[in-house]
Design an enzyme around this catalytic site. Structure first.
Site, mmCIF file in Angstrom:
data_model
loop_
_atom_site.group_PDB
_atom_site.id
_atom_site.type_symbol
_atom_site.label_atom_id
_atom_site.label_comp_id
_atom_site.label_asym_id
_atom_site.label_seq_id
_atom_site.Cartn_x
_atom_site.Cartn_y
_atom_site.Cartn_z
ATOM 1 N N THR A 190 1.329 17.915 21.564
ATOM 2 C CA THR A 190 0.931 17.235 20.538
ATOM 3 C C THR A 190 -0.234 17.560 19.647
ATOM 4 O OG1 THR A 190 -0.535 15.795 21.622
ATOM 5 C CG2 THR A 190 1.751 14.853 21.692
ATOM 6 N N GLU A 335 5.439 11.949 22.386
ATOM 7 C CA GLU A 335 5.404 11.149 23.693
ATOM 8 C C GLU A 335 6.541 10.237 23.884
ATOM 9 O OE1 GLU A 335 2.922 11.340 21.693
ATOM 10 O OE2 GLU A 335 1.019 11.622 22.836
ATOM 11 N N LYS A 442 -11.226 -3.022 9.252
ATOM 12 C CA LYS A 442 -11.802 -4.309 9.605
ATOM 13 C C LYS A 442 -12.637 -4.746 8.592
ATOM 14 C CE LYS A 442 -10.556 -5.561 14.004
ATOM 15 N NZ LYS A 442 -10.850 -6.396 15.384
ATOM 16 N N TRP A 447 -8.078 -7.712 9.463
ATOM 17 C CA TRP A 447 -7.380 -6.280 9.318
ATOM 18 C C TRP A 447 -6.932 -6.196 7.650
ATOM 19 C CZ3 TRP A 447 -4.451 -5.668 14.614
ATOM 20 C CH2 TRP A 447 -5.265 -5.476 15.621
#
Lengths: 553, 553
Positions: A190, A335, A442, A447
């Site tokens: 990755t 993944e 935040k 959020w």
């Protein structure tokens, strides 16, 4: 009562054997580094894979050996996938877009024993050769009787040529190794933006199960009637598994080689009758630009599979309304092999108005059977699947990483893999990535999704690309800063953009500032590098007088 | 290098968990023994399966226990499939069409510990109860507050009622057993025409792999947009896997219960919007008769999956030309879970004229990925896949039987399972059953295919069913005898039929004699019983003066 079914391991090599036996005449077409178009059949491919397996054996490559590749999408790369897997060896696809020292680090970390590379990468290989003491053989993916390629031999002492290697070997059939289906067959690192790259090891089992699930009608819906063009690189999570799923169904494969520009891809789509193409949004921007500017149309293309980063509604709309091409939005990671979710409609969505449909289509989709998803609050509680609640996206399944190469634990102790994404899941199972957990803003304890803001901005006809990062604010802790690239020839003011956004997002989400840039930084796989933007705009500090923050109530 | 993927077993119960999480509102509709239509969702089904698992646990049914069923296709039967599998127990579907003593023998041989049965079978259960000492509980699939059902309690002392059992249990979720994926989950005995029945044991693994493969676009092509009607019984090789593959894709399931007549099936297709129906040719004859005689049409049905015995070209043609329903011909056996091959076209077939297309469609189809096929000569040599060479059909794969219940070896020493069929395979992988190896007629050292002769005869508008058996002949060893049933109201002479056949088969294949019968004998699963015909016509001896034999040169 000891009756039972046959205990046969799932093996990658059997995909190509199946294609050879049942679809011997189906084609694999490749645009080569040499510039020409190469064309052969599954029967030919299998024959050459048998030769290659013998050649690899002669070079001492057997079970567990790591076979490195630096190559574009093409038939020789495909042959390396299968011959390695058939021997119980591991095809390790290196990403040539990384920096040379990164590539060298990864190849050394993986312990590659042999390195196959396209002519494009002769200079690269020459430059890192000294850092790869475990690589015993360097093999150029070409023939020594090609004058241009032969020159490379001067640069790399002991260089071998792929075509020369396999020319003398016996083809037709090979007595493939028998091993447990958990035997590794592929490896991809990755391109993490932080820390050392991590190697994800795919097994024969995970690869076959992923191929089944990803070919289902509600996934990519692959059949013998399809001609697939994987634009997504074979060095990037195995081109989303198409080199496995297409032989499984016997469909035609078209490889674009190094030519990923809009014109080359369009020509390949048309000349080869491509029905389904897969790639990241950036690629489709280039293709659409080409087609739009020349007022062309697609004669065979029916669907594009789009992943890597989120699709904008504008792109989905253009593909569907102008070109009658269905956009299939898919989600996954290195993944997750990579496909975890695919966005296909249910019958209940047939009645949706186009705008609603495009909005749904921009979500990341439903989990394939075999991959389980849940979202979790910061407190570790399961968040409800109601389309509203947000949480960290966790996944598990037989094609999800448990442990990275080098015994680095990937899954949590409870068996789930934390994707690092913040998502919602609705009652019908549709998952929507709201943000990367590290990118979420935040503000005053709530959020703000940088991704939703970016998508809203990219829906504006003058915006080519947009990124949003959080910057410190004395009252709200963080507020959004928007960074935009305009389309060539377009003009736009901050206020015009804010007016546009005001109709599309909550008022208190409106970015406190907008900056117009010439370009945004991207990583080797085309991903936006927000970490770089955060560094560059580290000086940005919002004041408490900002009008927008005051709107919040 | 010890990186690896998650090692998660494939589990049948996860199919229903997946459906519950991602398709909670998708429906399962059942025509009940009670006569009414029952309707609920995957979320409801999962809830009741959790209750059932708790109830089974309370009755002492756990891992490896055998749960017998005598039931039609319906939601309770589905619940038994999943609760058993989730506990690591084995759902043993008994075929109620067998003779009582056969059923008793099979239930005893399997060691069933509990028996669930529909109200239809109260009398049957009563009659065999004494022969089932290992069955500790008899459970009627209904509620005790149903007066008609409650009467059954008088017949069977200690009788339990399914609805009463689960009513008091907790639903919603259950902590399913963890076990190796090779754990058995299903059991079905083959109705062999010779010898004792043999039990085929399905595992969690084989069932999941079969579900993936059978749902692929070139197999049954199952999606969330489908509404599937399994007419093929759940007691007959798990209704070809539809109770597993439909939850996998989240499509709607419609169960016909005991009403398998044309009228009932047609009404269910129309009222529930069935898109795909699966069953044996006999069922479709009834459905077509109903639709034809009332000049009806299908408003939602798009395809029928047809297997068990060969489809006639006439049936394929009527479905397609009159009703626009595509016939998907599939091949399999109890020993192959059952689907091994499915007949879907390749792009090369698009140009075929209808007649050629129907001929191709009548073949048994191409192998699914995961199931390997070969044909073998009497000498044990591999026969070429050229569409001409005939041989014994051998198969292998992870959903093919290795060993029957009771440790009876099924596969050969070399790992292949001999299907007992004689087949050809062409260069595109299309397999065609030429005959059962025991039914093939050896005439003068050459094979005559009884199946091809039967199909040719059944293409005649006046023939309802035809069977061909070999009878001794002094010169040619064997010659074909044809046995026919005419459609009601039709008349036909032997010579007219021979004229018809003369244009369709080789001259030396023409039957030496034709007999018209009122009906042909069928087994419990609808299969023609040629052994009975051979007994009945044991007296038939051909003379050497037969004109047809002389035609041979």
């Amino acid at each position: 009562m000891s009756g039972h079914m046959m205990r046969m391991p799932l093996r990658v090599i059997d995909l190509l054997r199946h294609a050879k036996r049942n679809h011997p005449r189906a084609e694999i077409v490749s645009r080569r580094v040499e510039g020409d178009i190469h064309r052969y059949t599954y029967a030919d491919a299998y024959d050459r894979v048998c030769r290659l397996a013998r050649a690899l054996g002669r070079l001492g490559i057997g079970r567990d050996a790591h076979v490195g590749t630096l190559a574009w999408n093409g038939y020789r790369h495909l042959e390396l996938y299968y011959a390695s897997a058939g021997l119980g060896a591991v095809c390790h696809t290196l990403n040539p877009r990384l920096l040379p020292q990164q590539i060298a680090w990864i190849a050394a970390h993986a312990g590659d024993e042999i390195l196959f590379f396209d002519a494009t990468f002769v200079g690269l290989v020459k430059s890192i050769r000294a850092q790869l003491p475990r690589v015993r053989h360097f093999v150029l993916l070409g023939a020594s009787d090609n004058a241009e390629m032969a020159d490379a031999a001067d640069d790399i002492p002991g260089l071998l040529f792929y075509e020369d290697l396999i020319a003398g070997e016996l083809g037709d059939e090979f007595d493939w190794a028998s091993f447990d289906e958990n035997q590794a067959c592929g490896l991809c690192y990755t391109s993490g933006t932080t820390g050392d790259p991590k190697g994800v090891v795919y097994s024969n089992r995970s690869t076959i199960l992923h191929a089944y699930a990803s070919a289902l009608p509600d996934s990519l819906g692959l059949s013998v009637r399809d001609t697939a063009l994987p634009v997504v690189p074979m060095f990037h999570v195995n081109a989303w598994g198409l080199p496995y799923s297409m032989p499984m169904v016997g469909g035609k494969l078209v490889f674009p080689g190094p030519a990923l520009d809009g014109k080359s891809l369009y020509e390949l789509c048309e000349s080869e009758g491509v029905t389904v193409a897969a790639g990241v949004p950036t690629i489709w921007l280039g293709l659409l630009d080409h087609v739009r500017s020349r007022a062309l149309s697609f004669s065979s293309l029916r669907r594009t599979v789009l992943g890597g980063s989120a699709a904008s509604e504008a792109m989905i709309r253009e593909f569907e309304e102008v070109y009658a091409v269905r956009v299939i939005h898919a989600w996954g990671m290195t993944e997750t092999s990579p496909i975890g979710a695919v966005n296909q409609f249910k019958p209940v969505h047939d009645a949706l108005a186009p705008a609603e449909r495009y909005r749904l289509q921009a979500r990341q989709g439903r989990a394939l059977f075999g991959l389980e998803m849940r979202i979790e609050t910061d407190e570790g509680e399961a968040a409800p699947h109601d389309g509203e609640a947000r949480g960290r996206l966790l996944v598990k399944g037989p094609w999800v990483v448990d442990t990275y190469a080098g015994s680095v634990r990937a899954a949590r102790g409870d068996g789930w893999f934390d994707t690092g994404d913040i998502a919602t899941i609705d009652a019908d199972g549709y998952m929507s990535i709201v943000d990367r957990s590290k990118d979420v803003i935040k503000s005053g304890g709530e959020w703000i999704s940088s991704i939703e803001l970016e998508n809203a901005a990219m829906g504006h006809p003058s915006i080519q690309e947009a990124a949003v990062i959080g910057r410190p604010h004395p009252r709200w802790v963080e507020r959004p800063l928007m960074l935009c690239v305009l389309r060539p020839g377009h003009a736009l003011t901050c206020e015009q953009l804010r007016d546009w956004l005001r109709e599309r997002v909550a008022r208190w989400w409106l970015p406190d500032a907008v900056e117009f840039l010439d370009e945004l930084p991207h990583g080797a796989t085309g991903k936006l590098l927000k970490a770089r933007l955060r560094e560059r705009f580290a000086h940005y500090q919002f004041q408490d007088t900002t009008q927008n923050s005051e709107d919040r109530s």
